[in-house]
Scaffold this active site. Structure first.
Site, PDB file in Angstrom:
ATOM      1  N   ASN A   1      17.499 -29.374 -44.515  1.00 41.23           N
ATOM      2  CA  ASN A   1      17.285 -29.713 -43.105  1.00 41.23           C
ATOM      3  C   ASN A   1      18.607 -29.927 -42.387  1.00 41.23           C
ATOM      4  O   ASN A   1      18.814 -29.474 -41.255  1.00 41.23           O
ATOM      5  CB  ASN A   1      16.444 -30.985 -42.994  1.00 41.23           C
TER       6      ASN A   1
ATOM      7  N   ARG B   1       6.001 -15.778 -38.474  1.00 40.53           N
ATOM      8  CA  ARG B   1       6.618 -15.822 -39.799  1.00 40.53           C
ATOM      9  C   ARG B   1       5.557 -15.432 -40.823  1.00 40.53           C
ATOM     10  O   ARG B   1       4.407 -15.838 -40.715  1.00 40.53           O
ATOM     11  CB  ARG B   1       7.129 -17.231 -40.155  1.00 40.53           C
TER      12      ARG B   1
ATOM     13  N   ARG C   1      13.603 -17.735 -35.725  1.00 39.04           N
ATOM     14  CA  ARG C   1      14.894 -18.119 -36.293  1.00 39.04           C
ATOM     15  C   ARG C   1      14.861 -18.171 -37.821  1.00 39.04           C
ATOM     16  O   ARG C   1      13.989 -18.785 -38.420  1.00 39.04           O
ATOM     17  CB  ARG C   1      15.330 -19.479 -35.737  1.00 39.04           C
TER      18      ARG C   1
ATOM     19  N   HIS D   1       5.103 -17.351 -30.088  1.00 41.74           N
ATOM     20  CA  HIS D   1       4.894 -18.350 -31.147  1.00 41.74           C
ATOM     21  C   HIS D   1       3.412 -18.573 -31.423  1.00 41.74           C
ATOM     22  O   HIS D   1       3.056 -19.328 -32.326  1.00 41.74           O
ATOM     23  CB  HIS D   1       5.567 -19.660 -30.713  1.00 41.74           C
TER      24      HIS D   1
ATOM     25  N   TYR E   1       2.059 -26.620 -45.809  1.00 48.97           N
ATOM     26  CA  TYR E   1       1.959 -27.143 -44.452  1.00 48.97           C
ATOM     27  C   TYR E   1       0.494 -27.440 -44.136  1.00 48.97           C
ATOM     28  O   TYR E   1      -0.393 -26.673 -44.498  1.00 48.97           O
ATOM     29  CB  TYR E   1       2.456 -26.121 -43.419  1.00 48.97           C
TER      30      TYR E   1
ATOM     31  N   ARG F   1       5.284 -35.830 -36.106  1.00 50.48           N
ATOM     32  CA  ARG F   1       6.019 -35.780 -37.363  1.00 50.48           C
ATOM     33  C   ARG F   1       7.523 -35.919 -37.178  1.00 50.48           C
ATOM     34  O   ARG F   1       8.195 -36.627 -37.900  1.00 50.48           O
ATOM     35  CB  ARG F   1       5.741 -34.450 -38.064  1.00 50.48           C
TER      36      ARG F   1
ATOM     37  N   HIS G   1       1.956 -30.094 -39.825  1.00 50.22           N
ATOM     38  CA  HIS G   1       2.335 -29.010 -38.922  1.00 50.22           C
ATOM     39  C   HIS G   1       1.274 -28.716 -37.864  1.00 50.22           C
ATOM     40  O   HIS G   1       1.543 -28.012 -36.896  1.00 50.22           O
ATOM     41  CB  HIS G   1       2.608 -27.750 -39.762  1.00 50.22           C
TER      42      HIS G   1
END
Length: 721
Positions: A57, A407, A437, A467, A500, A596, A624
């Site tokens: 992270n 993704r 990204r 997204h 997730y 979160r 998530h």
């Protein structure tokens, strides 16, 4: 008739004192991740995993967020954040908060977890701790496996300082010519193509008082450091110290000037592999001052860019130890289930020689009966979403499949199903977001594979990231066309779906099908749809719709009725949403937020946010899902979708949020929110000053682990897959 609530005096809610800094809030989130590595209730190898996640992270934080702040400082951009900080002030405060955190991270590994690992037969040794037989083995291993890969690079007037690649671990070596007495500097890169930790064979694992030894080995860089004479024959090794570099890794893309977005991103990816400007230097604290100064000078960094530790660098590589087959040191195996309604489905006919299909319902008839909610990882992604797309690919009556891919995994069954659909003659359209990204390269690969089989691939919109998590399946049924949809909160990635928590709605309601048709026309054509029947779409109507939902609760509260909002998301940053939530709190609306990560709203401020409570859950699974509940004067409304309450989600991304119309699903989602709000195992409460306090069950209160509870509920409602 309820009494109207008295309106309180006007307060300037844009005042900087009412906002938490975004970057410092993120560091608080990573502190909570680190706490999982420190918590004795977490299984030992899972604690190592959280150390690795903390480190990973932090790498991304420097590559993106710190790099952007440094660019602003260099460009003399002094725009203030909502909390009143300049870019330089943010960099100063990040360092102030991060230095003790990095020390704590390193000490947790060296002083706490390493001894505990020894107690369980796992020895991560220093090279000097090895016996003669072990050293002999590693010396041979070095000559055969490591030495051929290494490339020492000299630094002198005829050899300029070499390029140090992003996130690379390196050895700074000082050697001396024994004949002339001259000293030279060289750099040796620790190759990423080799494992970071070298295990010794079982016959060289010394038994420790009869205790079973599971793993013994050393870090790769130590094996290199103790064999440098092979790299510099005839020279005397004076000193050797590891260092690690982090570079700016965000893409700089001028989309308006790019004739071909795919080619433009490929060019930027080549630049990223080399890396941008350095933003961080990691060294060991015992590195001599002269060597430290040399690295700073050659990398054009300052003392404020150095982070030093007493032991190993790059602890993200500790994830290696999760591969050890020691289930007693890990969380219990994850058990996903298939919802009872999707059990005993007949499989699609993928063999053209077979005329008859298995008995049982097909996937589409199940959805026609009633909307279906799926909740990952408690419910199987493979047995729900993946199966939906696979069935669509092989169903003879399906005419078209449209999908957004932000993704996905490197061996994606989803993409393989889309390829099969195209080969089966179906109209397949996929928006592959090339600007996701750190997944750009993977997405380019899949985009090209899809194009080769005739899939219509769109690479996203100029100025916007797509997204949203949406699928539209168009199917011919008797004398009509019916549209089936999936609208979710998470990526179409079977690997992350195991880690997730995400929600998804499968439906064939006509309004949703029509709305998604309009969205895909917006994504693939020139449509500029401004209104939708049910869904919230960013950047078209989502901001206004969310503000309207909050303002409706304010109006109800001001008219003497109850106002209630519960929202779960990853981040809350948007100033306009925050201001509106403050107004809601001042009007008497009771607000619970489950966030979160980043949260810039300050709860519990007198006359401002006394009615707002904010919690964060950091547990086995990464929270998530995005879920929004509004009481609406007892006419409750609940929504799920892809967007957080951030400027980028509401204004610079294509996002989709769907209302939940099925009353049973709405109740299930409210139950999920209730279970999470009651968590006292992995929950943290945000304080007004921006700090977090972890909840602990009281003496007479049982532990309430929301993720464990939801897993048990899923298991009890369906059979294990």
């Amino acid at each position: 008739m309820p009494k109207s609530k008295k309106i309180t005096p006007t307060i300037d809610l844009s005042d900087t004192q009412y906002y938490i800094n975004r970057e410092l809030s993120w560091l608080e989130f990573n502190t909570r991740v680190l706490h999982e590595a420190c918590d004795e209730r977490t299984p030992l190898l899972e604690r190592l995993k959280f150390l690795a996640i903390f480190s990973s992270n932090l790498d991304e934080f420097f590559m993106v967020r710190v790099a952007a702040l440094k660019q602003q400082v260099e460009a003399k951009v002094n725009l203030l954040t909502p909390d009143g900080r300049t870019p330089q002030k943010q960099l100063d405060d990040i360092r102030l908060l991060l230095n003790p955190l990095v020390t704590r991270h390193n000490e947790q590994f060296k002083k706490v977890l390493q001894p505990l690992l020894v107690n369980h037969g796992i020895y991560i040794l220093d090279y000097i701790e090895l016996n003669v037989q072990q050293r002999n083995y590693l010396d041979e291993y070095f000559k055969e496996q490591i030495f051929p890969v290494l490339t020492p690079l000299a630094v002198d007037p005829s050899h300029p300082f070499p390029y140090i690649s992003n996130l690379s671990l390196n050895l700074a070596v000082v050697v001396k010519n024994p004949e002339k007495g001259e000293e030279f500097f060289a750099r040796v890169k620790v190759p990423k193509v080799l494992p970071r930790f070298i295990p010794l064979p079982s016959e060289l694992r010394n038994e420790d008082n009869g205790k079973v030894v599971h793993w013994v080995g050393v870090p790769l860089e130590q094996a290199i450091a103790h064999n440098l004479e092979y790299l510099f024959p005839g020279m005397k090794i004076i000193e050797c110290h590891p260092f690690r570099i982090t570079r700016d890794a965000d893409l700089e893309l001028e989309e308006d000037e790019a004739d071909d977005l795919l080619l433009a991103i490929e060019q930027e990816l080549r630049k990223r592999r080399m890396g941008g400007t350095p933003v961080r230097l990691e060294i060991q604290s015992q590195t001599p001052e002269a060597l430290r100064s040399r690295l700073l000078q050659d990398l054009e960094l300052t003392e404020n860019d150095i982070y030093q530790v007493d032991d190993l660098l790059g602890l993200r590589d500790l994830m290696y130890f999760m591969s050890l087959q020691l289930p007693e040191l890990k969380d219990p195996p994850r058990q996903s289930v298939v919802p009872s309604r999707l059990q005993r489905l007949r499989e699609p006919n993928i063999d053209p020689n077979l005329l008859e299909m298995e008995e049982g319902k097909d996937f589409f008839s199940v959805i026609r009966e009633k909307d279906l909610l799926v909740h990952h990882p408690y419910q199987s992604f493979t047995g729900t979403v993946e199966k939906f797309i696979t069935h669509a690919a092989w169903d003879a009556n399906v005419l078209a499949i449209k999908m957004t891919l932000y993704r996905t995994s490197g061996d994606s069954p989803i993409v393989n199903a889309l390829i099969a659909a195209a080969e089966n003659g179906k109209q397949v359209s996929v928006l592959v977001e090339l600007k996701a990204r750190f997944d750009e390269e993977n997405n380019i690969y899949w985009a090209r594979r899809l194009e080769k089989v005739g899939v219509h691939v769109v690479y996203g919109l100029v100025g916007l990231k797509t997204h949203s998590k949406i699928v539209l399946v168009v199917r011919r049924e008797k004398d009509r066309i019916r549209r089936y949809v999936h609208i979710g909160t998470g990526n179409y990635n079977p690997k992350t779906a195991r880690l997730y928590t995400d929600l998804g709605l499968l439906s064939c309601r006509e309004e949703l099908g029509a709305d998604l048709t309009d969205v895909f026309n917006f994504l693939t054509g020139y449509s500029r749809q401004k209104t939708y029947r049910e869904i919230l779409v960013a950047p078209v109507n989502m901001r206004d719709r969310f503000l309207g939902l909050i303002n409706r609760e304010i109006e109800n509260a001001q008219n003497g009725f109850s106002g209630r909002i519960v929202a779960k998301m990853n981040s809350l940053v948007d100033p306009q949403i925050i201001t509106t939530l403050y107004n809601a709190s001042r009007a008497g609306v009771k607000i619970d937020l489950i966030i979160r990560g980043i949260c810039c709203l300050r709860p519990g401020l007198k006359d401002i946010s006394e009615n707002i409570r904010i919690m964060s859950i950091i547990g086995r699974f990464l929270e998530h899902s995005r879920l929004f509940y509004f009481y609406n004067n007892s006419q409750e409304e609940i929504y799920i979708g892809s967007a957080d309450w951030m400027r980028r989600n509401l204004d610079r991304r294509v996002e989709v949020i769907t209302p939940i119309k099925d009353p049973d699903i709405a109740k299930d989602l409210q139950a999920i929110l209730g279970i999470m709000l009651a968590d006292n195992r992995h929950a943290w409460d945000l304080q007004s000053d921006g700090s977090y306090i972890q909840r602990r069950p009281g003496n007479d209160c049982p532990e309430a682990n929301s993720q464990k509870t939801l897993m048990s509920m899923a298991l009890s409602s369906a059979s294990i897959t």
